[in-house]
Design an enzyme around this catalytic site. Structure first.
Site, PDB file in Angstrom:
ATOM      1  N   ALA A   1      46.718 -13.323 -11.977  1.00  0.00           N
ATOM      2  CA  ALA A   1      47.296 -14.329 -12.876  1.00  0.00           C
ATOM      3  C   ALA A   1      46.252 -14.627 -13.942  1.00  0.00           C
ATOM      4  O   ALA A   1      45.050 -14.447 -13.715  1.00  0.00           O
ATOM      5  CB  ALA A   1      47.641 -15.578 -12.086  1.00  0.00           C
TER       6      ALA A   1
ATOM      7  N   GLY B   1      47.277 -11.962  -8.410  1.00  0.00           N
ATOM      8  CA  GLY B   1      48.697 -11.807  -8.729  1.00  0.00           C
ATOM      9  C   GLY B   1      49.122 -10.358  -8.890  1.00  0.00           C
ATOM     10  O   GLY B   1      50.298 -10.029  -8.700  1.00  0.00           O
TER      11      GLY B   1
ATOM     12  N   GLU C   1      49.676  -9.172  -5.480  1.00  0.00           N
ATOM     13  CA  GLU C   1      50.902  -9.853  -5.019  1.00  0.00           C
ATOM     14  C   GLU C   1      52.151  -9.203  -5.626  1.00  0.00           C
ATOM     15  O   GLU C   1      53.185  -9.096  -4.969  1.00  0.00           O
ATOM     16  CB  GLU C   1      50.815 -11.339  -5.380  1.00  0.00           C
ATOM     17  CG  GLU C   1      49.723 -12.043  -4.570  1.00  0.00           C
ATOM     18  CD  GLU C   1      49.399 -13.442  -5.067  1.00  0.00           C
ATOM     19  OE1 GLU C   1      48.996 -13.585  -6.240  1.00  0.00           O
ATOM     20  OE2 GLU C   1      49.555 -14.406  -4.298  1.00  0.00           O
TER      21      GLU C   1
ATOM     22  N   GLU D   1      41.000 -14.815  -5.134  1.00  0.00           N
ATOM     23  CA  GLU D   1      41.190 -16.202  -5.563  1.00  0.00           C
ATOM     24  C   GLU D   1      40.151 -17.154  -4.973  1.00  0.00           C
ATOM     25  O   GLU D   1      39.755 -18.133  -5.605  1.00  0.00           O
ATOM     26  CB  GLU D   1      42.601 -16.687  -5.185  1.00  0.00           C
ATOM     27  CG  GLU D   1      43.711 -16.124  -6.053  1.00  0.00           C
ATOM     28  CD  GLU D   1      44.266 -14.799  -5.565  1.00  0.00           C
ATOM     29  OE1 GLU D   1      43.620 -14.146  -4.712  1.00  0.00           O
ATOM     30  OE2 GLU D   1      45.342 -14.404  -6.052  1.00  0.00           O
TER      31      GLU D   1
HETATM   32  N1  CAA Z   1      42.914 -13.568 -16.303  1.00  0.00           N
HETATM   33  C1  CAA Z   1      42.598 -13.586 -17.600  1.00  0.00           C
HETATM   34  N2  CAA Z   1      41.818 -12.660 -18.208  1.00  0.00           N
HETATM   35  C2  CAA Z   1      41.342 -11.670 -17.436  1.00  0.00           C
HETATM   36  C3  CAA Z   1      41.644 -11.563 -16.073  1.00  0.00           C
HETATM   37  C4  CAA Z   1      42.480 -12.568 -15.499  1.00  0.00           C
HETATM   38  N3  CAA Z   1      42.866 -12.542 -14.219  1.00  0.00           N
HETATM   39  N4  CAA Z   1      41.030 -10.475 -15.567  1.00  0.00           N
HETATM   40  C5  CAA Z   1      40.370  -9.913 -16.591  1.00  0.00           C
HETATM   41  N5  CAA Z   1      40.560 -10.616 -17.728  1.00  0.00           N
HETATM   42  C6  CAA Z   1      40.032 -10.351 -19.055  1.00  0.00           C
HETATM   43  C7  CAA Z   1      38.553 -10.679 -19.153  1.00  0.00           C
HETATM   44  O1  CAA Z   1      38.364 -12.071 -19.370  1.00  0.00           O
HETATM   45  C8  CAA Z   1      38.133  -9.826 -20.321  1.00  0.00           C
HETATM   46  O2  CAA Z   1      38.531 -10.453 -21.503  1.00  0.00           O
HETATM   47  P1  CAA Z   1      37.548 -10.451 -22.812  1.00  0.00           P
HETATM   48  O3  CAA Z   1      37.404  -8.996 -23.168  1.00  0.00           O
HETATM   49  O4  CAA Z   1      38.305 -11.235 -23.817  1.00  0.00           O
HETATM   50  O5  CAA Z   1      36.269 -11.069 -22.363  1.00  0.00           O
HETATM   51  C9  CAA Z   1      38.996  -8.577 -20.161  1.00  0.00           C
HETATM   52  O6  CAA Z   1      40.088  -8.950 -19.321  1.00  0.00           O
HETATM   53  C10 CAA Z   1      38.241  -7.459 -19.481  1.00  0.00           C
HETATM   54  O7  CAA Z   1      37.720  -7.928 -18.260  1.00  0.00           O
HETATM   55  P2  CAA Z   1      36.165  -7.823 -17.863  1.00  0.00           P
HETATM   56  O8  CAA Z   1      35.316  -7.793 -19.086  1.00  0.00           O
HETATM   57  O9  CAA Z   1      35.884  -8.888 -16.846  1.00  0.00           O
HETATM   58  O10 CAA Z   1      36.161  -6.368 -17.196  1.00  0.00           O
HETATM   59  P3  CAA Z   1      35.194  -5.854 -16.047  1.00  0.00           P
HETATM   60  O11 CAA Z   1      35.446  -4.390 -15.965  1.00  0.00           O
HETATM   61  O12 CAA Z   1      33.795  -6.300 -16.255  1.00  0.00           O
HETATM   62  O13 CAA Z   1      35.714  -6.575 -14.699  1.00  0.00           O
HETATM   63  C11 CAA Z   1      37.400  -7.331 -13.154  1.00  0.00           C
HETATM   64  C12 CAA Z   1      37.022  -6.311 -14.241  1.00  0.00           C
HETATM   65  C13 CAA Z   1      36.532  -7.121 -11.913  1.00  0.00           C
HETATM   66  C14 CAA Z   1      38.859  -7.092 -12.808  1.00  0.00           C
HETATM   67  C15 CAA Z   1      37.175  -8.752 -13.696  1.00  0.00           C
HETATM   68  O14 CAA Z   1      37.832  -8.862 -14.947  1.00  0.00           O
HETATM   69  C16 CAA Z   1      37.744  -9.832 -12.806  1.00  0.00           C
HETATM   70  O15 CAA Z   1      37.149 -10.157 -11.797  1.00  0.00           O
HETATM   71  N6  CAA Z   1      38.897 -10.409 -13.201  1.00  0.00           N
HETATM   72  C17 CAA Z   1      39.498 -11.522 -12.480  1.00  0.00           C
HETATM   73  C18 CAA Z   1      40.122 -11.082 -11.174  1.00  0.00           C
HETATM   74  C19 CAA Z   1      40.688 -12.267 -10.446  1.00  0.00           C
HETATM   75  O16 CAA Z   1      39.976 -13.191 -10.070  1.00  0.00           O
HETATM   76  N7  CAA Z   1      42.005 -12.271 -10.216  1.00  0.00           N
HETATM   77  C20 CAA Z   1      42.698 -13.344  -9.560  1.00  0.00           C
HETATM   78  C21 CAA Z   1      43.250 -14.288 -10.589  1.00  0.00           C
HETATM   79  S1  CAA Z   1      43.889 -15.776  -9.918  1.00  0.00           S
HETATM   80  C22 CAA Z   1      45.398 -15.359  -9.295  1.00  0.00           C
HETATM   81  O17 CAA Z   1      45.878 -14.248  -9.429  1.00  0.00           O
HETATM   82  C23 CAA Z   1      46.089 -16.503  -8.631  1.00  0.00           C
HETATM   83  C24 CAA Z   1      47.418 -16.221  -8.067  1.00  0.00           C
HETATM   84  O18 CAA Z   1      47.594 -15.658  -7.009  1.00  0.00           O
HETATM   85  C25 CAA Z   1      48.584 -16.756  -8.735  1.00  0.00           C
END
Ligand code: CAA
Length: 263
Positions: free
Chosen positions: A66, A111, A114, A134
């Site tokens: 998400a 998400g 999921e 998360e």
């Molecule tokens: N939400 C918003 N933006 C996201 C995102 C997310 N879940 N995941 C990645 N992005 C964005 C980053 O902010 C980045 O944007 P910018 O270029 O503008 O800075 C872009 O995508 C590229 O990501 P990274 O630079 O972080 O890429 P990376 O290769 O270094 O890392 C990754 C990749 C390990 C997937 C890392 O992006 C990450 O950990 N993302 C978050 C994963 C996460 O925590 N997901 C769970 C979300 S909460 C959820 O899903 C709740 C639910 O159940 C409803």
């Protein structure tokens, strides 16, 4: 409807829905979820589509979760609404009458994991990373992860993934039954399209009946599940597909299914 964050294509009974926000690793924001809701309605009402493939645009991610920029601003009440709307659209995906295959490459986190869990089965590339991270954000999965993962792989493995937030490889995911098949990245699309095409040659009425029987049966006890199966089996006999399938067998030829949709 014009989509800004999705792409929907279809060919010979197989539709492909692509999450298309590659710069944000296809993170699920409200716009994308609204578009998905609309796209699922249009797919459900299109009788020419027998199978749906879900995938993510770009090389890096199926869906990285998400959208955290949206989550960061939520009050508890807004968070409940956010989870409710995400759960609703993902449940609509699971309830789609036709088979849905997740074609997963790269990150399938939060998400995204999921979303894949609500598909009927998952094929993944060797480069796929699954996880419910998360806990690292101080939250828990909110789009069905605590429920669907535990039902699929068992509560112990699900809790370990949820408590640690650990990423797991496609091979580990296949080991625990989260993924049906792992393929080299360059073979993933062909592998998924092959199985989708094979499924699309079957009778649509029986595909829908089979999906409904398995899904509804999983939510109930065996006796009720068997009753659901009997009803679904009986309904198949009302479809021209059953007549064609059995006649073709007796005439020693391949069946050509074209029965109307039974849902
Ligand atoms: N939400 C918003 N933006 C996201 C995102 C997310 N879940 N995941 C990645 N992005 C964005 C980053 O902010 C980045 O944007 P910018 O270029 O503008 O800075 C872009 O995508 C590229 O990501 P990274 O630079 O972080 O890429 P990376 O290769 O270094 O890392 C990754 C990749 C390990 C997937 C890392 O992006 C990450 O950990 N993302 C978050 C994963 C996460 O925590 N997901 C769970 C979300 S909460 C959820 O899903 C709740 C639910 O159940 C409803």
């Amino acid at each position: 409807m014009e989509y800004s964050s999705l792409e929907l294509t279809s060919s010979e009974g197989v539709a492909t829905l692509t999450f298309n926000r590659p710069k944000a690793l296809n993170a699920l924001n409200s716009v994308l979820l609204n578009e998905l809701d609309h796209a699922l309605d249009s797919i459900a009402s299109d009788e020419s589509i027998s199978v749906l493939i879900l995938t993510g645009a770009g090389e890096k991610a199926f869906i990285a979760g998400a959208d955290i920029t949206e989550i960061a601003t939520l009050t508890p009440l807004a968070a409940k609404k956010f989870a409710q709307s995400g759960q609703a659209v993902i449940s609509k995906l699971q309830a789609l009458p036709i088979p849905v295959i997740a074609m997963v490459h790269g990150y399938a986190l939060g998400g995204g994991c999921e979303m894949a869990l609500a598909c009927d089965f998952i094929y993944a590339s060797e480069k796929t990373v699954f996880g419910l991270p998360e806990i690292n954000l101080g939250i828990i999965p909110g789009f069905g992860g605590t429920q669907r993962l535990a039902r699929l792989v068992g509560s112990g493995l699900a809790k370990e993934m949820i408590f640690t937030g650990r990423h797991i490889t496609a091979a580990e995911a296949a080991n625990i039954g989260l993924v049906n098949k792992v393929l080299p990245p360059e073979e993933l699309r062909t592998g998924v399209e092959e199985v989708a095409r094979l499924i699309s040659t079957k009778g649509k009425a029986s595909l829908c009946a089979a999906k409904q029987a398995v899904n509804q049966g999983l939510n109930t006890d065996l006796t009720t599940g068997l009753a659901l199966e009997r009803d679904a089996f009986a309904l198949c006999l009302a479809s021209p597909d059953a007549q064609e399938g059995t006649t073709a067998f007796l005439e020693k030829r391949k069946p050509v299914f074209k029965g109307p949709l039974h849902r």
